[in-house]
Design an enzyme around this catalytic site. Structure first.
Site, PDB file in Angstrom:
ATOM      1  N   CYS A 230     -12.530   4.158   9.874  1.00  0.00           N
ATOM      2  CA  CYS A 230     -13.101   2.822   9.661  1.00  0.00           C
ATOM      3  C   CYS A 230     -13.837   2.282  10.889  1.00  0.00           C
ATOM      4  CB  CYS A 230     -12.009   1.843   9.233  1.00  0.00           C
ATOM      5  SG  CYS A 230     -11.087   2.398   7.797  1.00  0.00           S
TER       6      CYS A 230
ATOM      7  N   HIS B 201     -14.437  -5.137  10.738  1.00  0.00           N
ATOM      8  CA  HIS B 201     -14.176  -4.189   9.650  1.00  0.00           C
ATOM      9  C   HIS B 201     -13.427  -4.917   8.535  1.00  0.00           C
ATOM     10  CE1 HIS B 201     -12.788  -0.959   7.278  1.00  0.00           C
ATOM     11  NE2 HIS B 201     -11.555  -0.989   7.711  1.00  0.00           N
TER      12      HIS B 201
ATOM     13  N   ASN C 119     -11.867  -2.384   1.046  1.00  0.00           N
ATOM     14  CA  ASN C 119     -12.074  -1.721   2.327  1.00  0.00           C
ATOM     15  C   ASN C 119     -12.911  -0.466   2.093  1.00  0.00           C
ATOM     16  OD1 ASN C 119     -11.869  -0.191   4.654  1.00  0.00           O
ATOM     17  ND2 ASN C 119      -9.669  -0.469   4.899  1.00  0.00           N
TER      18      ASN C 119
HETATM   19  N1  ACO Z   1       1.362  -4.560  -5.970  1.00  0.00           N
HETATM   20  C1  ACO Z   1       2.569  -5.112  -6.031  1.00  0.00           C
HETATM   21  N2  ACO Z   1       3.533  -4.873  -5.135  1.00  0.00           N
HETATM   22  C2  ACO Z   1       3.241  -4.019  -4.133  1.00  0.00           C
HETATM   23  C3  ACO Z   1       1.989  -3.405  -4.012  1.00  0.00           C
HETATM   24  C4  ACO Z   1       1.033  -3.700  -4.988  1.00  0.00           C
HETATM   25  N3  ACO Z   1      -0.210  -3.176  -4.966  1.00  0.00           N
HETATM   26  N4  ACO Z   1       2.005  -2.629  -2.910  1.00  0.00           N
HETATM   27  C5  ACO Z   1       3.220  -2.743  -2.362  1.00  0.00           C
HETATM   28  N5  ACO Z   1       3.969  -3.573  -3.090  1.00  0.00           N
HETATM   29  C6  ACO Z   1       5.341  -3.980  -2.867  1.00  0.00           C
HETATM   30  C7  ACO Z   1       6.110  -3.028  -1.988  1.00  0.00           C
HETATM   31  O1  ACO Z   1       6.611  -1.951  -2.757  1.00  0.00           O
HETATM   32  C8  ACO Z   1       7.207  -3.915  -1.467  1.00  0.00           C
HETATM   33  O2  ACO Z   1       8.197  -4.030  -2.433  1.00  0.00           O
HETATM   34  P1  ACO Z   1       9.755  -4.033  -2.023  1.00  0.00           P
HETATM   35  O3  ACO Z   1       9.912  -5.257  -1.138  1.00  0.00           O
HETATM   36  O4  ACO Z   1      10.431  -4.125  -3.315  1.00  0.00           O
HETATM   37  O5  ACO Z   1       9.968  -2.749  -1.285  1.00  0.00           O
HETATM   38  C9  ACO Z   1       6.519  -5.277  -1.335  1.00  0.00           C
HETATM   39  O6  ACO Z   1       5.347  -5.220  -2.151  1.00  0.00           O
HETATM   40  C10 ACO Z   1       6.136  -5.634   0.072  1.00  0.00           C
HETATM   41  O7  ACO Z   1       5.457  -4.525   0.634  1.00  0.00           O
HETATM   42  P2  ACO Z   1       4.925  -4.562   2.085  1.00  0.00           P
HETATM   43  O8  ACO Z   1       4.288  -3.242   2.402  1.00  0.00           O
HETATM   44  O9  ACO Z   1       5.980  -5.078   3.013  1.00  0.00           O
HETATM   45  O10 ACO Z   1       3.805  -5.687   1.932  1.00  0.00           O
HETATM   46  P3  ACO Z   1       2.952  -6.331   3.063  1.00  0.00           P
HETATM   47  O11 ACO Z   1       3.075  -7.800   2.985  1.00  0.00           O
HETATM   48  O12 ACO Z   1       3.168  -5.670   4.386  1.00  0.00           O
HETATM   49  O13 ACO Z   1       1.478  -5.969   2.600  1.00  0.00           O
HETATM   50  C11 ACO Z   1      -0.324  -4.475   3.066  1.00  0.00           C
HETATM   51  C12 ACO Z   1       1.067  -4.618   2.481  1.00  0.00           C
HETATM   52  C13 ACO Z   1      -1.285  -5.330   2.256  1.00  0.00           C
HETATM   53  C14 ACO Z   1      -0.762  -3.020   2.968  1.00  0.00           C
HETATM   54  C15 ACO Z   1      -0.275  -4.957   4.524  1.00  0.00           C
HETATM   55  O14 ACO Z   1       0.720  -4.283   5.236  1.00  0.00           O
HETATM   56  C16 ACO Z   1      -1.576  -4.771   5.210  1.00  0.00           C
HETATM   57  O15 ACO Z   1      -2.521  -5.466   4.936  1.00  0.00           O
HETATM   58  N6  ACO Z   1      -1.618  -3.846   6.171  1.00  0.00           N
HETATM   59  C17 ACO Z   1      -2.852  -3.521   6.812  1.00  0.00           C
HETATM   60  C18 ACO Z   1      -3.267  -2.276   6.209  1.00  0.00           C
HETATM   61  C19 ACO Z   1      -4.715  -2.223   5.893  1.00  0.00           C
HETATM   62  O16 ACO Z   1      -5.455  -3.161   5.815  1.00  0.00           O
HETATM   63  N7  ACO Z   1      -5.070  -0.992   5.661  1.00  0.00           N
HETATM   64  C20 ACO Z   1      -6.380  -0.691   5.315  1.00  0.00           C
HETATM   65  C21 ACO Z   1      -6.729   0.558   5.958  1.00  0.00           C
HETATM   66  S1  ACO Z   1      -6.567   0.417   7.637  1.00  0.00           S
HETATM   67  C22 ACO Z   1      -7.948  -0.017   8.263  1.00  0.00           C
HETATM   68  O17 ACO Z   1      -8.933  -0.020   7.620  1.00  0.00           O
HETATM   69  C23 ACO Z   1      -7.867  -0.393   9.666  1.00  0.00           C
END
Ligand code: ACO
Length: 318
Positions: free
Chosen positions: A112, A245, A275
């Site tokens: 990215c 990004h 993304n």
């Molecule tokens: N729909 C519903 N529930 C979901 C989903 C979904 N799509 N995905 C995960 N969950 C659930 C999980 O299973 C978890 O359930 P549990 O508590 O029963 O185990 C719950 O939601 C919470 O999951 P977390 O991973 O703790 O959620 P979080 O608030 O951290 O959000 C996310 C996840 C959006 C991925 C966040 O961590 C994030 O934004 N991270 C940055 C990652 C990113 O942007 N990556 C893109 C690529 S990296 C880059 O480009 C730099």
């Protein structure tokens, strides 16, 4: 000698997949995706549509905006994590499609952060006096790397391409750039598989520690912004447009907050594009240039962050 962006272009595949569409196939909701990421829809490439095809459309638009022909290009740099083939580079395939054969062409792989890495490379080639006109493209069919049954990753990404033409000029242009990587964080975001002896060895799908990526992204985007501002002897209040990004609206908001900028100074396309990895910055840049938000003389800060872990920033005067 300085380098200036003189034309931008973009391409999004026709097919749109909304959060509601995903609700029908995986255990997720529009509310969860919007609250956690800000993403409402993403564009997905058609079968048989490759990174070079999206790059070709974006490049033609950028060349048209710049008013130059493919024959005038001295160098083509393509940032992609989803190349058409293992080799040759997608830049060479794009070169043939554009009819620009003869100039140098290579790919940059920094996930990215790829566009910021590629743009910085173009700046260096121009300022070294090696070339005058460079096509820089970020293009991805990231949907091909997703396990569409894994709700924790498949809702985040989309496909697309953005391109810029960079030319030698007697005034900047690109004011400062900085690139970084930390290989100790390889495992927080990767596609660990590879092709070996005719078989896929390891997983061919995106694997991510979302929390670790989130924290690292917010920290390094703030740090590298300070670095380029200091190098250009500017302050964050001098930045007219921040284009980070487009991974997640919460990362955009946290980055803007750390820089003391309101969200009205951030170009955000993540709701509509998801993304798009290396394509996300040039896609957002093209949108803000074409709709007249970015105007001559303004300062624009581009910031990339992604797998590697890699990150970097380019500060421009438009
Ligand atoms: N729909 C519903 N529930 C979901 C989903 C979904 N799509 N995905 C995960 N969950 C659930 C999980 O299973 C978890 O359930 P549990 O508590 O029963 O185990 C719950 O939601 C919470 O999951 P977390 O991973 O703790 O959620 P979080 O608030 O951290 O959000 C996310 C996840 C959006 C991925 C966040 O961590 C994030 O934004 N991270 C940055 C990652 C990113 O942007 N990556 C893109 C690529 S990296 C880059 O480009 C730099």
């Amino acid at each position: 000698m300085h380098a200036r962006i003189v034309g931008t272009g973009a391409c999004l595949p026709e097919r749109v997949v909304t959060n509601e569409d995903l609700q029908a196939t995986i255990d997720t909701t529009d509310e969860w995706i919007v609250a956690r990421t800000g993403i409402r829809q993403r564009h997905i490439a058609a079968d048989g549509q490759y990174a070079s095809d999206l790059a070709l459309s974006a490049s033609r638009r950028a060349l048209e905006a710049a008013g130059i022909t493919p024959a005038e290009l001295d160098l083509i740099i393509v940032a992609t994590t989803t190349p058409d083939m293992t080799f040759p580079g997608t830049a060479c395939i794009l070169q043939e499609k554009l009819g620009a054969n003869g100039c140098a062409a290579f790919d940059v792989q920094a996930v990215c952060s790829g566009f910021v890495y590629a743009l910085t490379t173009a700046d260096m080639f121009i300022r070294a006096g090696q070339v005058k006109t460079v096509l820089v493209v970020g293009t991805e069919v990231f949907s091909r790397l997703l396990d569409w049954t894994d709700r924790s990753t498949c809702v985040l990404f989309g496909d697309g391409a953005g391109a810029v033409v960079v030319r030698a000029a007697d005034r900047p242009g690109i004011l400062a750039s900085r690139l970084h990587a930390d290989g100790s964080l390889v495992d927080i975001l990767s596609v660990p598989g590879s092709v070996c002896g005719g078989a896929i060895v390891g997983s061919p799908f995106v694997k991510m520690d979302g929390g670790a990526v989130f924290k690292a992204a917010v920290r390094v985007l703030a740090e590298v912004a300070e670095e380029v501002l200091e190098a250009a002897k500017l302050r964050s209040s001098d930045v007219n447009w921040l284009i980070p990004h487009q991974a997640n609206v919460r990362i955009l908001e946290a980055t803007a907050k750390r820089l003391g900028l309101g969200m009205d100074r951030v170009v955000s396309t993540v709701a509509r594009h998801g993304n798009t990895s290396a394509a996300s910055i040039p896609l957002a840049l093209d949108e803000a240039v074409r709709d007249g938000r970015i105007r001559s003389g303004q300062h624009v800060l581009l910031e990339g962050v992604g797998g590697g872990f890699t990150w970097g920033a380019v500060l421009l005067r438009w």
